[in-house]
Write a protein that holds these residues in place. Sequence first.
Motif, PDB file in Angstrom:
ATOM      1  N   ALA A 122       0.908  -1.192   0.071  1.00 47.69           N
ATOM      2  CA  ALA A 122      -0.073  -0.083  -0.110  1.00 47.69           C
ATOM      3  C   ALA A 122       0.837   1.178  -0.086  1.00 47.69           C
ATOM      4  CB  ALA A 122      -1.140   0.115   1.296  1.00 47.69           C
ATOM      5  N   ASP A 123       2.145   1.027   0.503  1.00 46.92           N
ATOM      6  CA  ASP A 123       2.775   2.469   0.545  1.00 46.92           C
ATOM      7  C   ASP A 123       3.680   2.719  -0.765  1.00 46.92           C
ATOM      8  OD1 ASP A 123       3.212   3.072   3.523  1.00 46.92           O
ATOM      9  OD2 ASP A 123       3.922   1.015   3.605  1.00 46.92           O
ATOM     10  N   ALA A 124       3.303   1.727  -1.699  1.00 46.45           N
ATOM     11  CA  ALA A 124       3.814   2.150  -3.022  1.00 46.45           C
ATOM     12  C   ALA A 124       2.713   3.040  -3.850  1.00 46.45           C
ATOM     13  CB  ALA A 124       4.307   0.926  -3.879  1.00 46.45           C
ATOM     14  N   GLY A 125       1.548   2.995  -3.127  1.00 46.02           N
ATOM     15  CA  GLY A 125       0.441   3.629  -3.863  1.00 46.02           C
ATOM     16  C   GLY A 125       0.019   2.891  -5.246  1.00 46.02           C
ATOM     17  N   ARG A 126      -0.632   3.458  -6.210  1.00 47.03           N
ATOM     18  CA  ARG A 126      -0.975   2.997  -7.218  1.00 47.03           C
ATOM     19  C   ARG A 126       0.322   2.466  -8.180  1.00 47.03           C
ATOM     20  NH1 ARG A 126      -2.265   4.740 -12.520  1.00 47.03           N
ATOM     21  NH2 ARG A 126      -3.711   3.639 -13.715  1.00 47.03           N
ATOM     22  N   TRP A 127       0.048   1.348  -8.492  1.00 43.41           N
ATOM     23  CA  TRP A 127       1.234   0.566  -9.278  1.00 43.41           C
ATOM     24  C   TRP A 127       1.033   1.052 -10.523  1.00 43.41           C
ATOM     25  CZ3 TRP A 127       5.535  -2.321  -7.403  1.00 43.41           C
ATOM     26  CH2 TRP A 127       5.464  -2.521  -6.035  1.00 43.41           C
ATOM     27  N   LEU A 134      10.987  -0.344 -11.174  1.00 39.08           N
ATOM     28  CA  LEU A 134      11.620  -0.105  -9.926  1.00 39.08           C
ATOM     29  C   LEU A 134      11.634  -1.359  -9.002  1.00 39.08           C
ATOM     30  CD1 LEU A 134      10.666   3.417  -9.017  1.00 39.08           C
ATOM     31  CD2 LEU A 134      13.031   2.679 -10.020  1.00 39.08           C
ATOM     32  N   PHE A 135      10.556  -2.187  -8.812  1.00 38.16           N
ATOM     33  CA  PHE A 135      10.374  -3.390  -8.355  1.00 38.16           C
ATOM     34  C   PHE A 135      11.531  -4.444  -8.895  1.00 38.16           C
ATOM     35  CE2 PHE A 135       8.504  -7.528  -7.901  1.00 38.16           C
ATOM     36  CZ  PHE A 135       8.526  -7.562  -6.463  1.00 38.16           C
ATOM     37  N   GLY A 136      11.504  -4.342 -10.173  1.00 40.56           N
ATOM     38  CA  GLY A 136      12.117  -5.408 -10.785  1.00 40.56           C
ATOM     39  C   GLY A 136      14.064  -5.107 -10.504  1.00 40.56           C
ATOM     40  N   ILE A 137      14.152  -3.703 -10.687  1.00 41.22           N
ATOM     41  CA  ILE A 137      15.722  -3.567 -10.367  1.00 41.22           C
ATOM     42  C   ILE A 137      15.980  -3.895  -8.706  1.00 41.22           C
ATOM     43  CG2 ILE A 137      17.154  -1.698 -10.100  1.00 41.22           C
ATOM     44  CD1 ILE A 137      15.463  -0.112 -12.469  1.00 41.22           C
ATOM     45  N   GLY A 138      15.188  -3.462  -7.760  1.00 40.86           N
ATOM     46  CA  GLY A 138      15.270  -3.975  -6.451  1.00 40.86           C
ATOM     47  C   GLY A 138      15.474  -5.474  -6.276  1.00 40.86           C
ATOM     48  N   PHE A 139      14.452  -6.179  -6.950  1.00 35.41           N
ATOM     49  CA  PHE A 139      14.498  -7.532  -7.042  1.00 35.41           C
ATOM     50  C   PHE A 139      15.867  -8.263  -7.416  1.00 35.41           C
ATOM     51  CE2 PHE A 139      13.858 -11.992  -8.049  1.00 35.41           C
ATOM     52  CZ  PHE A 139      12.865 -12.240  -7.273  1.00 35.41           C
ATOM     53  N   MET A 140      16.173  -7.534  -8.560  1.00 35.80           N
ATOM     54  CA  MET A 140      17.543  -7.993  -8.971  1.00 35.80           C
ATOM     55  C   MET A 140      18.793  -7.838  -8.165  1.00 35.80           C
ATOM     56  SD  MET A 140      16.890  -9.958 -11.830  1.00 35.80           S
ATOM     57  CE  MET A 140      18.559 -10.296 -12.319  1.00 35.80           C
ATOM     58  N   LEU A 141      18.720  -6.614  -7.763  1.00 36.24           N
ATOM     59  CA  LEU A 141      19.760  -6.087  -6.936  1.00 36.24           C
ATOM     60  C   LEU A 141      20.236  -7.192  -5.635  1.00 36.24           C
ATOM     61  CD1 LEU A 141      22.042  -4.026  -6.146  1.00 36.24           C
ATOM     62  CD2 LEU A 141      20.499  -2.755  -4.861  1.00 36.24           C
ATOM     63  N   THR A 142      19.129  -7.604  -4.977  1.00 41.07           N
ATOM     64  CA  THR A 142      19.328  -8.435  -4.036  1.00 41.07           C
ATOM     65  C   THR A 142      19.442  -9.661  -4.275  1.00 41.07           C
ATOM     66  OG1 THR A 142      17.509  -7.007  -2.567  1.00 41.07           O
ATOM     67  CG2 THR A 142      17.769  -9.319  -1.715  1.00 41.07           C
ATOM     68  N   THR A 224      15.513  10.581  -1.279  1.00 40.79           N
ATOM     69  CA  THR A 224      14.693   9.862  -2.086  1.00 40.79           C
ATOM     70  C   THR A 224      13.046   9.724  -1.435  1.00 40.79           C
ATOM     71  OG1 THR A 224      15.521   7.464  -1.019  1.00 40.79           O
ATOM     72  CG2 THR A 224      16.219   8.490  -3.017  1.00 40.79           C
ATOM     73  N   PHE A 225      13.096   9.534  -0.201  1.00 39.02           N
ATOM     74  CA  PHE A 225      11.821   9.240   0.312  1.00 39.02           C
ATOM     75  C   PHE A 225      11.169  10.806   0.071  1.00 39.02           C
ATOM     76  CE2 PHE A 225      13.242   5.299   2.067  1.00 39.02           C
ATOM     77  CZ  PHE A 225      11.960   4.720   2.138  1.00 39.02           C
ATOM     78  N   ARG A 226      11.774  11.911   0.275  1.00 41.75           N
ATOM     79  CA  ARG A 226      11.248  13.364   0.443  1.00 41.75           C
ATOM     80  C   ARG A 226      10.498  13.395  -0.928  1.00 41.75           C
ATOM     81  NH1 ARG A 226      13.987  19.009   1.737  1.00 41.75           N
ATOM     82  NH2 ARG A 226      12.311  20.231   1.329  1.00 41.75           N
ATOM     83  N   TYR A 227      11.252  13.077  -1.936  1.00 47.33           N
ATOM     84  CA  TYR A 227      10.854  13.468  -3.564  1.00 47.33           C
ATOM     85  C   TYR A 227      10.188  12.329  -4.207  1.00 47.33           C
ATOM     86  CZ  TYR A 227      13.514  17.694  -2.545  1.00 47.33           C
ATOM     87  OH  TYR A 227      14.008  19.102  -2.158  1.00 47.33           O
ATOM     88  N   TYR A 228      10.543  11.023  -3.751  1.00 39.99           N
ATOM     89  CA  TYR A 228      10.043   9.700  -4.648  1.00 39.99           C
ATOM     90  C   TYR A 228       9.396   8.708  -3.687  1.00 39.99           C
ATOM     91  CZ  TYR A 228      12.713  12.398  -8.188  1.00 39.99           C
ATOM     92  OH  TYR A 228      13.136  13.160  -8.943  1.00 39.99           O
ATOM     93  N   ARG A 229       8.716   9.103  -2.593  1.00 44.11           N
ATOM     94  CA  ARG A 229       8.301   8.173  -1.847  1.00 44.11           C
ATOM     95  C   ARG A 229       7.663   7.030  -2.217  1.00 44.11           C
ATOM     96  NH1 ARG A 229       4.164   6.805   1.812  1.00 44.11           N
ATOM     97  NH2 ARG A 229       4.947   6.528   4.002  1.00 44.11           N
ATOM     98  N   GLU A 230       6.851   6.982  -2.898  1.00 43.72           N
ATOM     99  CA  GLU A 230       6.089   5.735  -3.562  1.00 43.72           C
ATOM    100  C   GLU A 230       6.743   5.018  -4.369  1.00 43.72           C
ATOM    101  OE1 GLU A 230       2.358   6.871  -5.586  1.00 43.72           O
ATOM    102  OE2 GLU A 230       1.350   7.072  -3.560  1.00 43.72           O
ATOM    103  N   GLN A 231       7.823   5.693  -5.235  1.00 44.32           N
ATOM    104  CA  GLN A 231       8.958   4.911  -5.997  1.00 44.32           C
ATOM    105  C   GLN A 231       9.726   3.986  -5.151  1.00 44.32           C
ATOM    106  OE1 GLN A 231       7.726   8.001  -6.375  1.00 44.32           O
ATOM    107  NE2 GLN A 231       7.036   8.456  -8.620  1.00 44.32           N
ATOM    108  N   SER A 232      10.112   4.933  -4.063  1.00 44.55           N
ATOM    109  CA  SER A 232      11.059   4.149  -3.257  1.00 44.55           C
ATOM    110  C   SER A 232      10.463   2.818  -2.557  1.00 44.55           C
ATOM    111  CB  SER A 232      11.743   5.251  -2.090  1.00 44.55           C
ATOM    112  OG  SER A 232      12.164   6.608  -2.543  1.00 44.55           O
ATOM    113  N   TYR A 233       9.439   3.205  -2.167  1.00 48.93           N
ATOM    114  CA  TYR A 233       8.708   1.918  -1.700  1.00 48.93           C
ATOM    115  C   TYR A 233       8.766   0.603  -2.561  1.00 48.93           C
ATOM    116  CZ  TYR A 233       7.659   3.532   3.104  1.00 48.93           C
ATOM    117  OH  TYR A 233       7.914   3.821   4.317  1.00 48.93           O
ATOM    118  N   ALA A 234       8.245   1.127  -3.953  1.00 49.06           N
ATOM    119  CA  ALA A 234       8.206   0.127  -4.949  1.00 49.06           C
ATOM    120  C   ALA A 234       9.505  -0.698  -5.184  1.00 49.06           C
ATOM    121  CB  ALA A 234       7.824   0.583  -6.285  1.00 49.06           C
TER     122      ALA A 234
END
Length: 286
Positions: A122-127, A134-142, A224-234
């Motif tokens: 829910a913190d990522a807002g509307r997908w 961004l979700f995929g990039i985060g997934f691949m990084l981990t 990042t959280f200040r300017y891109y909060r939902e994107q950061s959570y994704a």
Amino acid sequence: MATVSLFRARLVLFLKGMAMGVADSVPGVSGGTIAVISGIYEALIDALKQCHPLALKTLWQQGPRAFWQQIHGAFLFTLLAGTLLSLVLMANTVLYLLETYFVLVMAFFMGLVLASCFLLRADAGRWTLFKGLLFGIGFMLTALTAILNPMAGSTALVYIFFSGMIAICAMILPGISGAFILLLLGVYEYVLGALRSFQLEVILVFALGCVIGLLSFAHLLSWTFRYYREQSYAFLIGMLAASLIVLWPWRDASVPAADAGTLVAALLCAAAGFGLILAFSRWARA
């Protein structure tokens, strides 16, 4: 009444710090995950951002009280006290559980991660497509950390210092485990053993590396959280979801194949972890 409310708030924050310490002591789990689901992640990042050299100007010009308030000293001290106490108390317990009940412990933490992903969506807002990327990039990084082999490591204090700097950045990110990074660097058991036997020199050098790395990284996260909060959570949810690969207990060929009884026990442990996070989230945000 105000005093009672303040005491309760500090106690709750202290317990959240202890929960972060437990998570950070286990390879594959991040204390940042606990900070996010307990509702203090952004407050923690903002508080850490205030701990910079310029804050000493406030100390010099306005005194200790103003300095303490500027760096959110009460918040950070309470949280850090809980984290450190938990790390010291859990050192022996974590080693024992990992050696004796490895599959069940990993299954339990997989349940924690699954519940965390469920809660954080829910913190990522509307997908959108971009958030999915961004979700995929985060997934691949981990996921990349799962295929890396641990290095031999070193017990030199300089190496311990830089290991602390690197690991603390992972500890504050949901999905990338600081303990797992220490495993990759080959110093996990050495640092945990130093905590267990109170080797003050090693502890202080490692802690100094953690402090410097954390304060530097906090500025980037705060921005990042200040300017891109939902994107950061994704992005963070992607990192968190990929940690399931790291936690999969049978990824290691040395772990024997599970029989029916072990699978049932693992599923129950995962369900317990899932339920615990749901309960903890409701309590922490109350």
